[in-house]
Design an enzyme around this catalytic site. Structure first.
Site, PDB file in Angstrom:
ATOM      1  N   LYS A  84     -52.894 -18.483 -93.606  1.00 57.10           N
ATOM      2  CA  LYS A  84     -52.917 -19.934 -93.774  1.00 57.10           C
ATOM      3  C   LYS A  84     -51.477 -20.439 -93.709  1.00 57.10           C
ATOM      4  CE  LYS A  84     -54.882 -23.374 -96.998  1.00 57.10           C
ATOM      5  NZ  LYS A  84     -55.633 -23.538 -98.264  1.00 57.10           N
ATOM      6  N   SER A 159     -59.957 -26.275 -97.908  1.00 59.70           N
ATOM      7  CA  SER A 159     -58.855 -26.571 -97.028  1.00 59.70           C
ATOM      8  C   SER A 159     -58.461 -25.423 -96.103  1.00 59.70           C
ATOM      9  CB  SER A 159     -57.636 -26.969 -97.851  1.00 59.70           C
ATOM     10  OG  SER A 159     -57.151 -25.868 -98.591  1.00 59.70           O
ATOM     11  N   SER A 183     -61.110 -23.991-101.940  1.00 61.41           N
ATOM     12  CA  SER A 183     -60.573 -23.957-100.570  1.00 61.41           C
ATOM     13  C   SER A 183     -60.657 -22.610 -99.862  1.00 61.41           C
ATOM     14  CB  SER A 183     -59.122 -24.424-100.567  1.00 61.41           C
ATOM     15  OG  SER A 183     -59.067 -25.827-100.659  1.00 61.41           O
TER      16      SER A 183
END
Lengths: 515, 96
Positions: A84, A159, A183
């Protein structure tokens, strides 16, 4: 040769160790796949193909040393992993999904990145995410929208949507995400893969761009539970660079996977089947819980009475921490700067106006308001007290039960744009996951079936603090009794991906491949 | 509970956040809706409840006072919008 990009991480590990495939072959296959499907999925902000091939070369050298011991190489040697884009990577741009950090090149690695490197991982790139990890659909990214590999008209969740979509689409074998209110677990659910949020403190936050510091935690995505156990093994444990990382010993997660769940007590919180839960989601999650009972667990109902207050509590505490953490983006040390404005305060205001997106601005405003003079007691302090009550709910439940089982998300993947104009509707997407962060507990998503439209549904398992081993064992035991994890999104859904090996069309029309 | 435009301006100033007129209107409306939702918390009696700031049972985490290398200054300053003589350069704060 079969399509290497459909291998799970442990399958790849076995083939690498036996030298039946090379790390370079595996990385090339993943990079080819990535090139073919990325125009549709758009899971990445930055690709690091050259470095990946270099790392793969290093992995082959380690695995193939004459007279060497491939079995003794670190667990992730030669396995393609995506990160990420909020984990600082030395020499590689790190944006946290925000235009305000475009061009920022960290001079150091996050601890988790350093640990994955040491474990032999091959980094294919940095994945898309909601700006500063604030969102449930990856649509608030400053770098475009990621699509769900199961249906390109739908969101991957968020997310960590880029990491989840990349794993589901075969653009990497494993990925790292972060989870502040769901997330990791929610996008794992929406993309039909495993996603684990460890206990707060289990994994170092050093070098992870902060969202809400009392809630953030890094964790893995994988196809199959075993891959997540491999990643957790590599990254967990005390880090002197993070004063909130915990000193508890790290058990052998892989060794703990078999063993079954006979006699394990599993509680089902009645409040987690919230109004608005899709009927298919409720049906499949309840079927999964029945399956856990059939596998020998003792299942009972439990009440977490303060659940209803979770959303409001979270959306005071998290934005308050955001408003403080994001104060650093003022155009001085890194990132965007309004150099055209000579007056200092005005320049900061302009920098932040130009660099932050709508959702980030909304949360900074909300958090600043909740912390401001005259409102602090009514909002922030009140929320911290309710956080105590929410945590108390879990403490009591874990006196009677070893693990709790709930839906991960009330819905399957929703359409792109469906909730962007209604922040509260978007926030509700995390209603089953965010209380877990406020209590600091570990939680895992494990796929438990597909709705009428062919979209994946996820089961959430919640454990006691630092008891990831039990969570992984329950998830593994369940997974081994089903074949949901063998179903992968249709290669035909995305542009001419290579390695199509016999697609079938399920009821809803979305195409899939059964391995 | 409705947030007035004056309150939006005040909070934006506290946050050093520039907002356009359209954003100002939209934030007043959206934040009012969200704050309305938060009102539910006021129903709970929390008088005797202690606040939770974080969940770990850790306090005063110390390390030994030993110097260790810092990040290389050049690499750190390479990210700065403006740097000069080994420092971050900012706008003048104090007038001559």
């Amino acid at each position: 040769m079969a399509d290497l990009t459909t291998l799970t991480a442990p399958e790849a590990r076995r083939l690498l160790v036996r030298r039946e495939i090379s790390a370079r072959e595996l990385t090339r296959a993943v990079l080819d796949r990535l090139q073919a499907v990325e125009p549709d999925v758009r899971a990445f902000i930055t690709l690091t193909a050259d470095e990946a091939l270099q790392q793969a070369g290093g992995a082959d050298a380690a695995l193939g040393t004459p007279g060497g011991d491939p079995q003794g190489t670190p667990l992730l040697t030669g396995i393609p992993v995506a990160l990420k884009d909020l984990f600082c990577t030395r020499g590689v741009q790190t944006t946290s999904g925000s235009r305000i950090l475009e061009g920022f090149v960290p001079p150091f690695d996050a601890t988790v990145v350093a640990r994955l490197r040491a474990a032999g991982a091959v980094f294919v790139g940095k994945t898309n995410m909601d700006e500063f990890a604030m969102g449930s659909s990856t649509e608030s990214s400053g770098f475009g929208k990621t699509r769900n590999p199961w249906d390109l008209q739908r969101v991957p969740g968020g997310s960590s949507g880029g990491s989840a979509a990349a794993v589901a689409a075969g653009e990497c074998l494993l990925a790292l995400g972060t989870d502040t209110g769901g997330s990791i677990r929610q996008p794992a659910s929406l993309c039909g893969i495993v996603g684990l949020k460890p206990t707060y403190g289990r994994v170092s936050r050093y070098g992870m761009i902060a969202f809400a510091s009392s809630l953030d935690q890094a964790g893995p995505f994988s196809v199959g539970v075993e891959g997540s156990a491999m990643v957790l093994q590599a990254v967990a444990g005390l880090d002197p660079l993070d004063a909130t990382s915990a000193p508890q010993a790290v058990p052998d997660y892989l060794a703990g996977l078999p063993g079954g769940i006979k006699g394990l007590r599993i509680g089902v919180p009645k409040e987690y089947f919230v109004p608005g839960t899709e009927p298919d989601v409720e049906r499949l999650v309840r079927a999964a819980i029945a399956q856990l009972a059939a596998l020998g667990a003792e299942v009972g109902e439990v009440s977490l009475p303060y659940t209803d207050y979770g959303l409001a509590t979270y959306y005071i505490i998290a934005p308050a921490e955001v408003s403080s953490n994001l104060a650093r983006y003022n155009g001085t040390k890194y990132g965007l700067a309004a150099l055209d404005e000579p007056e200092m305060v005005r320049a900061m205001e302009l920098t932040r106006q130009r660099g932050f997106g709508d959702e980030t601005k909304r949360r900074i405003m909300l958090g600043t308001y909740a912390l401001s003079s005259g409102y602090y007691d009514a909002y922030y302090l009140k929320a911290q007290k309710v956080r105590t009550l929410i945590k108390g709910d879990f403490d009591r439940a874990f006196e009677r039960f070893d693990v709790l089982a709930t839906p991960t998300s009330p819905t399957t993947a929703f359409r792109l744009g469906e909730k962007t104009q209604d922040p509260l509707a978007m926030y509700l997407s995390d209603v089953c996951t965010l209380p877990v962060n406020m209590a600091g507990l570990p939680g895992i998503n494990v796929p438990c079936g597909f709705d009428g439209g062919g979209l994946p549904v996820g089961l959430q398992l919640i454990g006691r603090p630092f008891d990831e081993a039990t969570l992984l064992r329950v998830a593994y035991t369940y997974e081994q009794s089903t074949d949901h994890h063998r179903r992968r999104p249709g290669r035909e859904v995305m542009s001419q991906g290579p390695g199509v090996d016999g697609g079938v069309v399920p009821a809803g029309g979305a195409q899939e491949t059964r391995r | 509970m409705a947030l007035t435009l004056a309150e939006v301006d005040h909070v934006a100033a506290l946050a050093r956040l520039g907002i356009t007129e359209a954003e100002r209107q939209r934030l007043a409306e959206q934040l009012s809706g969200i704050l309305e939702h938060f009102q539910a918390l006021q129903d709970l009696d929390t008088e005797k409840i202690l606040p939770t700031a974080q969940v770990l049972d850790l306090r005063n985490v110390m390390r030994s006072d030993v110097a260790r290398p810092s990040l290389p200054r050049d690499e750190v300053l390479a990210n700065a919008p403006r740097a000069q003589d080994g420092h971050f350069r900012v706008q003048a704060v104090i007038e001559e």
